[in-house]
Design a protein around this motif. Structure first.
Motif, mmCIF file in Angstrom:
data_model
loop_
_atom_site.group_PDB
_atom_site.id
_atom_site.type_symbol
_atom_site.label_atom_id
_atom_site.label_comp_id
_atom_site.label_asym_id
_atom_site.label_seq_id
_atom_site.Cartn_x
_atom_site.Cartn_y
_atom_site.Cartn_z
ATOM 1 N N LYS A 54 68.608 -50.456 -57.742
ATOM 2 C CA LYS A 54 68.186 -48.662 -58.042
ATOM 3 C C LYS A 54 67.666 -48.211 -57.094
ATOM 4 O O LYS A 54 66.594 -48.865 -56.357
ATOM 5 C CB LYS A 54 67.515 -48.148 -59.161
ATOM 6 N N LYS A 55 67.807 -46.534 -56.179
ATOM 7 C CA LYS A 55 66.745 -47.089 -55.082
ATOM 8 C C LYS A 55 65.545 -46.318 -55.958
ATOM 9 O O LYS A 55 65.051 -46.018 -57.161
ATOM 10 C CB LYS A 55 67.394 -45.314 -54.200
ATOM 11 N N ALA A 56 63.899 -46.429 -55.401
ATOM 12 C CA ALA A 56 62.923 -46.289 -55.778
ATOM 13 C C ALA A 56 62.843 -44.493 -55.692
ATOM 14 O O ALA A 56 63.240 -44.313 -54.799
ATOM 15 C CB ALA A 56 61.516 -46.519 -54.251
ATOM 16 N N ARG A 57 62.058 -44.503 -56.735
ATOM 17 C CA ARG A 57 61.389 -42.554 -56.234
ATOM 18 C C ARG A 57 61.030 -42.570 -55.567
ATOM 19 O O ARG A 57 60.642 -43.018 -54.370
ATOM 20 C CB ARG A 57 60.429 -42.660 -57.524
#
Length: 210
Positions: A127-130
């Protein structure tokens, strides 16, 4: 008066075989002189056979497990499975090969390239970091240098992953073709083996087991 005078006076010719052995006696003498005794034959038979004239098959014992065979035995050498070339009608698209090759290096060959189990393991979804909002007044030279460095690393990672995925796709396509060719070859060999078994069964039914 002896016998010869008596015969000559009475006109009786002397017997020509009187001093000669009879045909029966001469035949016996010739047979006796021509045929050696049984003991003589056995002694000659035991001494006339030369050791070098004995068949090699009679001298050799069956090959036992673990026995080293002679060096001049005509035994086929084992075949390395890696050296077997299967004729496969597979010609990948040059554009796909270009996308699967590292620039400046040798062109990717799906027939030779092999992947390890570790390389073929499924990769987990990351998942991509915020994104963190950073005000413009905090975007100094150090920030932009870090951004450029991260962007270059991400691009290299994406390119390497895409290259590997392209190589695996082309390799899998080639293996599909090769697998199809091998299955056809196995089917032909099984058919030929069935014919040989039928011929052998007919021979054994007529002449007995080998």
């Amino acid at each position: 008066m002896d016998l010869e005078e008596f015969l000559s006076e009475n006109g009786i010719p002397p017997s020509p075989n009187q001093h000669e052995p009879s045909p029966h006696q001469s035949g016996l003498q010739q047979a006796t002189s021509a045929s050696p005794s049984v003991m003589d034959l056995s002694s000659r038979a035991s001494t006339s056979v030369h050791p070098g004239m004995v068949s090699q098959n009679c001298m050799q014992s069956p090959v036992r497990p673990g026995q080293i065979l002679p060096a001049n035995r005509n035994t086929p050498s084992p075949i390395d499975p890696e050296t077997i070339q299967v004729p496969v009608g597979y010609e990948p698209d040059p554009a796909d090969l270009a996308l699967s090759s590292i620039p400046g290096q040798e062109m990717f060959d799906p027939r030779k390239r092999k992947f390890s189990e570790e390389e073929l393991k499924p990769q987990p979804m990351i998942k991509k970091a915020r994104k963190v909002f950073i005000p413009d007044d905090l975007k100094d030279d150090k920030y932009w240098a870090r951004r450029r460095k991260n962007n270059m690393a991400a691009k290299r990672s994406r390119d390497a992953r895409r290259l590997k995925e392209n190589q695996i796709a082309i390799r899998a396509s080639f293996l599909e073709k090769e697998n199809s060719a091998l299955r056809q070859e196995v089917a032909d060999l099984r058919k030929e083996l069935g014919k040989c078994k039928n011929v052998l069964a007919k021979y054994e039914a007529r002449h007995g087991p080998l």
